[in-house]
Write a protein that holds these residues in place. Structure first.
Motif, PDB file in Angstrom:
ATOM      1  N   TRP A  76       1.095  -1.209   0.405  1.00  0.00           N
ATOM      2  CA  TRP A  76      -0.088  -0.040   0.006  1.00  0.00           C
ATOM      3  C   TRP A  76       0.645   1.274  -0.053  1.00  0.00           C
ATOM      4  N   ASP A  77       1.891   0.999  -0.271  1.00  0.00           N
ATOM      5  CA  ASP A  77       3.250   2.286   0.327  1.00  0.00           C
ATOM      6  C   ASP A  77       3.641   2.245  -0.457  1.00  0.00           C
ATOM      7  N   PRO A  78       3.912   2.311  -2.188  1.00  0.00           N
ATOM      8  CA  PRO A  78       5.431   2.650  -2.801  1.00  0.00           C
ATOM      9  C   PRO A  78       5.925   3.152  -3.396  1.00  0.00           C
ATOM     10  N   PRO A  79       6.800   3.060  -3.779  1.00  0.00           N
ATOM     11  CA  PRO A  79       7.487   3.999  -4.407  1.00  0.00           C
ATOM     12  C   PRO A  79       7.610   4.895  -5.633  1.00  0.00           C
ATOM     13  N   LEU A  80       8.233   5.842  -5.814  1.00  0.00           N
ATOM     14  CA  LEU A  80       8.178   6.077  -7.007  1.00  0.00           C
ATOM     15  C   LEU A  80       8.970   5.405  -7.628  1.00  0.00           C
ATOM     16  N   ILE A 167      -8.857  -2.670  -0.792  1.00  0.00           N
ATOM     17  CA  ILE A 167      -9.022  -3.928   0.493  1.00  0.00           C
ATOM     18  C   ILE A 167      -7.253  -4.729   0.273  1.00  0.00           C
ATOM     19  N   ASP A 168      -6.694  -5.519  -0.432  1.00  0.00           N
ATOM     20  CA  ASP A 168      -6.551  -7.018  -0.556  1.00  0.00           C
ATOM     21  C   ASP A 168      -4.780  -6.464  -0.590  1.00  0.00           C
ATOM     22  N   VAL A 169      -4.881  -4.824  -0.277  1.00  0.00           N
ATOM     23  CA  VAL A 169      -3.218  -4.526  -0.038  1.00  0.00           C
ATOM     24  C   VAL A 169      -3.174  -3.535   0.790  1.00  0.00           C
ATOM     25  N   ALA A 170      -3.905  -2.953   1.857  1.00  0.00           N
ATOM     26  CA  ALA A 170      -4.201  -2.732   3.406  1.00  0.00           C
ATOM     27  C   ALA A 170      -4.114  -3.697   4.087  1.00  0.00           C
TER      28      ALA A 170
END
Length: 262
Positions: A76-80, A167-170
């Motif tokens: 849920w927290d991808p980089p650039l 919801i599947d990545v949270a």
């Protein structure tokens, strides 16, 4: 500005205290919002004009690599991606060369994509060599950290609901964890202001409503503008703030009047 290859952003120059008036027809395109106003200190002896820029983060990795999230610890927290870093740096350079006012403070969402965006922008703003061939912060030889100060602000975080985060990545427990010192270390050396107290000391609860998120964004922008009335601010956040503020074809006009919502 969206057509120039820059990261999405708009400028709101407004007074503090603030009230908001909704208008059926935008005064000007929302991505180029630039409203002029003034604010006064409590003693009434000084008048300021304040500019607040709101900027979305750059291009995130999961939009370009569908396999990344399958093995990521924090999907849920991808980089650039690199192009996102380059665009953020280029936007910072545009701010420095084209804006008719300096940026004094940057406030940034704790999500990694926003931290990386802010880091590139601040590196460009603080660069002392200004190499025209520089593509990212890696090409900056030296910076002057006194030019801009940076702080992480939870109130600028992503909408914490299924509208913004699948919801599947949270996180399964609904708790989003951020290592603030680790994130601060990603920002240009010397630019983090350790004296700043965040407005939101905790993240919103998972499954906040869209209306709650909209109210949060309004509150945080007002609070930060009121806290630093004589300084120009850059807020690095998420696309939701643009969508929510645009809200069904309405635009916001900031007026120098009472704090109540008109």
């Amino acid at each position: 500005m969206g057509r120039t290859g820059l990261c999405n952003c708009f400028i709101a120059s407004f007074p503090t205290p603030i009230s908001i008036c909704r208008r059926k027809k935008p005064l000007i395109p929302w991505r180029k919002l630039n409203l002029m106003a003034t604010s006064m200190d409590p003693s009434g002896t000084k008048t300021y004009q304040q500019n607040v820029l709101v900027m979305r983060h750059g291009d995130r990795l999961d939009n370009f690599d569908q396999e990344w999230e399958k093995t990521a610890d924090r999907p849920w927290d991808p980089p650039l991606i690199q192009n996102g870093l380059n665009r953020a740096f280029g936007t910072g350079r545009e701010f420095r060369t084209r804006l008719p006012f300096p940026i004094h403070r940057v406030f940034v969402s704790p999500f990694l994509r926003c931290i990386q965006t802010a880091s590139e922008v601040v590196a460009a703003l603080c660069s002392v060599d200004d190499d025209p061939n520089a593509k990212s912060s890696n090409d900056v030889i030296a910076i002057d950290p006194s030019r801009v100060k940076v702080s992480i602000e939870y109130g600028l975080c992503e909408m914490l609901n299924k509208t913004a985060i699948r919801i599947d990545v949270a996180p399964k427990d609904g708790i989003f964890r951020f290592d603030v010192p680790q994130l601060e270390a990603l920002l240009p050396s010397g630019t983090v202001d350790p004296t700043v107290e965040p407005v939101y000391k905790e993240l919103p609860q998972w499954e906040e409503t869209v209306w709650d998120a909209r109210s949060r964004y309004e509150r945080i922008i007002k609070a930060l503008a009121d806290k630093y009335p004589s300084q120009n601010l850059l807020l690095v956040t998420h696309v939701a703030i643009h969508i929510l503020w645009q809200g069904k074809g309405l635009e916001f006009q900031f007026l120098h009047s009472r704090r109540t919502l008109m």
